[in-house]
Write a protein that holds these residues in place. Structure first.
Motif, PDB file in Angstrom:
ATOM      1  N   ILE A 121      -8.252   2.045 -10.643  1.00  0.00           N
ATOM      2  CA  ILE A 121      -8.199   1.552  -9.265  1.00  0.00           C
ATOM      3  C   ILE A 121      -9.517   1.831  -8.552  1.00  0.00           C
ATOM      4  CG2 ILE A 121      -7.091   1.897  -7.029  1.00  0.00           C
ATOM      5  CD1 ILE A 121      -4.466   2.348  -8.538  1.00  0.00           C
ATOM      6  N   VAL A 122     -10.036   3.042  -8.716  1.00  0.00           N
ATOM      7  CA  VAL A 122     -11.306   3.397  -8.073  1.00  0.00           C
ATOM      8  C   VAL A 122     -12.445   2.534  -8.627  1.00  0.00           C
ATOM      9  CG1 VAL A 122     -12.996   5.253  -7.771  1.00  0.00           C
ATOM     10  CG2 VAL A 122     -10.550   5.739  -7.553  1.00  0.00           C
ATOM     11  N   SER A 142     -16.548  -5.763  -9.127  1.00  0.00           N
ATOM     12  CA  SER A 142     -15.558  -6.816  -8.948  1.00  0.00           C
ATOM     13  C   SER A 142     -15.950  -8.030  -9.774  1.00  0.00           C
ATOM     14  CB  SER A 142     -15.450  -7.211  -7.471  1.00  0.00           C
ATOM     15  OG  SER A 142     -16.646  -7.814  -7.026  1.00  0.00           O
ATOM     16  N   THR A 183     -12.499  -0.516  -9.198  1.00  0.00           N
ATOM     17  CA  THR A 183     -12.592  -1.790  -8.475  1.00  0.00           C
ATOM     18  C   THR A 183     -13.368  -1.671  -7.173  1.00  0.00           C
ATOM     19  OG1 THR A 183     -10.499  -1.440  -7.284  1.00  0.00           O
ATOM     20  CG2 THR A 183     -10.391  -2.494  -9.449  1.00  0.00           C
ATOM     21  N   MET A 184     -13.578  -0.441  -6.674  1.00  0.00           N
ATOM     22  CA  MET A 184     -14.373  -0.270  -5.461  1.00  0.00           C
ATOM     23  C   MET A 184     -15.853  -0.519  -5.725  1.00  0.00           C
ATOM     24  SD  MET A 184     -12.661   3.116  -3.701  1.00  0.00           S
ATOM     25  CE  MET A 184     -13.711   2.966  -2.258  1.00  0.00           C
ATOM     26  N   ASN A 212      -6.080  -2.875  -0.119  1.00  0.00           N
ATOM     27  CA  ASN A 212      -7.464  -2.428  -0.096  1.00  0.00           C
ATOM     28  C   ASN A 212      -7.543  -1.068  -0.794  1.00  0.00           C
ATOM     29  OD1 ASN A 212      -9.650  -0.625   1.400  1.00  0.00           O
ATOM     30  ND2 ASN A 212     -10.308  -2.754   1.589  1.00  0.00           N
ATOM     31  N   THR A 213      -8.461  -0.936  -1.738  1.00  0.00           N
ATOM     32  CA  THR A 213      -8.529   0.284  -2.553  1.00  0.00           C
ATOM     33  C   THR A 213      -8.769   1.524  -1.703  1.00  0.00           C
ATOM     34  OG1 THR A 213      -9.417  -1.018  -4.384  1.00  0.00           O
ATOM     35  CG2 THR A 213      -9.660   1.368  -4.518  1.00  0.00           C
ATOM     36  N   LYS A 215      -2.595   7.559  -0.142  1.00  0.00           N
ATOM     37  CA  LYS A 215      -2.160   8.420  -1.235  1.00  0.00           C
ATOM     38  C   LYS A 215      -2.460   9.886  -0.918  1.00  0.00           C
ATOM     39  CE  LYS A 215      -3.840   9.757  -5.821  1.00  0.00           C
ATOM     40  NZ  LYS A 215      -4.584  10.914  -5.276  1.00  0.00           N
ATOM     41  N   LEU A 231      -5.663   2.442   0.115  1.00  0.00           N
ATOM     42  CA  LEU A 231      -4.686   2.989  -0.823  1.00  0.00           C
ATOM     43  C   LEU A 231      -4.971   4.465  -1.103  1.00  0.00           C
ATOM     44  CD1 LEU A 231      -2.355   2.602  -2.890  1.00  0.00           C
ATOM     45  CD2 LEU A 231      -4.098   1.882  -4.538  1.00  0.00           C
ATOM     46  N   ILE A 232      -6.232   4.790  -1.331  1.00  0.00           N
ATOM     47  CA  ILE A 232      -6.600   6.186  -1.592  1.00  0.00           C
ATOM     48  C   ILE A 232      -6.346   7.050  -0.366  1.00  0.00           C
ATOM     49  CG2 ILE A 232      -8.546   7.696  -2.135  1.00  0.00           C
ATOM     50  CD1 ILE A 232      -9.720   5.404  -3.778  1.00  0.00           C
ATOM     51  N   THR A 292       0.829  -1.205   0.000  1.00  0.00           N
ATOM     52  CA  THR A 292       0.000   0.000   0.000  1.00  0.00           C
ATOM     53  C   THR A 292       0.863   1.254   0.000  1.00  0.00           C
ATOM     54  OG1 THR A 292      -1.722  -1.195   1.232  1.00  0.00           O
ATOM     55  CG2 THR A 292      -1.889   1.196   1.175  1.00  0.00           C
ATOM     56  N   MET A 310      -5.517   5.836 -11.718  1.00  0.00           N
ATOM     57  CA  MET A 310      -6.328   6.064 -10.518  1.00  0.00           C
ATOM     58  C   MET A 310      -7.794   5.738 -10.779  1.00  0.00           C
ATOM     59  SD  MET A 310      -5.538   6.922  -7.489  1.00  0.00           S
ATOM     60  CE  MET A 310      -6.751   6.449  -6.260  1.00  0.00           C
TER      61      MET A 310
END
Length: 293
Positions: free
Chosen positions: A116-117, A123, A119-120, A152-153, A160, A156-157, A94, A113
């Motif tokens: 990645i978002v 799935s 995938t929240m 975990n998304t 970040k 990660l956000i 992460t 980005m």
């Protein structure tokens, strides 16, 4: 000179106190109920109904039976392996991902980005996940509970955003002194982001500790079961008999009344003991990671 609060303000404060007090009682009472029931006399507990405000007698037989079961110790050991190994992988990956995505010089930063978002919200589902884990050879392994959950998304956000709040001047000065990205990450970014790291430890740690569903899906050998899956068996499949071998049917029926509560306490206390040490970082870390500076 400070203005005295008006009647409406005092009434509002009083209402808040009453509401939060009731909310606190509603939150704490289930925990107290389980704690009182776990040390109550099994016969008295079976005959009792209604609210429980104190232990009914006192007995530690349920806890003796819990710790006499070898699967509890095995479950603890498996869970600790999952938590320690999972947390290590979670924090490293992460951090790497958050650092890369927080760099303004990263090519195709916004499309990455966005993916990645994505995938929240969407799935592949459980079946593709199971087939993937099986085809890469992780089935019936503790690694199946660690590697697929490596990042975990949301976390990660959060990390970040926290990294982006650190002044760019620190990175620029480090590069002038010859520091590479690994030095910047481990010597500058992470030490300045300890509140967020504490939040990550709490989020990932609680997730690993409470996880049982993927263990039920991916593990076939009972010796690999984590603690929460053992707890599930006790609560839902009536494994009290295996934890109280040699007891009569009447004693077993009485013991089962307190056994499930003692098991819940044994499985919950460790994570409750860790939380106070991280709680002071929680609000600060979550705020730093949620608000871009």
């Amino acid at each position: 000179m400070m203005n005295r609060p008006t009647f409406s303000e005092r009434l509002f404060d009083f209402g808040n106190v009453i509401f939060l007090t009731l909310l606190m009682v509603l939150t704490i009472y289930p925990v107290l109920y389980v704690a009182f029931a776990s040390v109550s006399d099994a016969g008295k507990l079976m005959a009792y109904s209604g609210f429980l405000w104190k232990p009914l007698g006192f007995s530690l037989d349920a806890y003796k039976s819990v710790f006499a079961n070898p699967m509890i110790a095995r479950g603890y050991a498996n869970t600790m392996l999952i938590v320690v190994g999972g947390l290590t992988l979670n924090i490293i990956l992460t951090s790497f991902g958050a650092y890369a995505l927080s760099r303004k010089s990263l090519a195709y930063r916004k499309p990455i980005m966005l993916a990645i978002v994505f995938t929240m919200f969407f799935s592949g589902g459980l079946i593709p996940l199971y087939l993937t884990v099986k085809n890469v050879g992780l089935s019936n392994s503790l690694l199946a509970l660690i590697i697929p959950q490596a990042i975990n998304t949301f976390n990660l956000i959060l990390m970040k955003t926290a990294f982006e709040a650190i002044p760019d001047a620190l990175e620029e000065s480090a590069k002038i002194d010859g520091a590479n990205d690994f030095v910047i990450l481990f010597r500058i970014i992470l030490p300045l982001s300890m509140p967020v790291i504490a939040v990550m430890l709490l989020y990932y740690g609680v997730s690993h500790w409470n996880s049982w569903f993927y263990a039920m899906i991916f593990l076939q050998e009972r010796a690999m079961y984590p603690l929460q899956l053992i707890l599930r068996e006790i609560l839902l499949q009536g494994e009290a008999s295996s934890m109280a071998s040699g007891a009569s049917s009447d004693d077993l029926a009485k013991l089962s009344a307190t056994l499930k509560y003692a098991t819940i306490i044994v499985a919950t206390v460790p994570i409750l003991c860790v939380y106070p040490f991280l709680q002071k970082y929680f609000v600060k870390g979550a705020l730093i990671g949620a608000v871009k500076g």
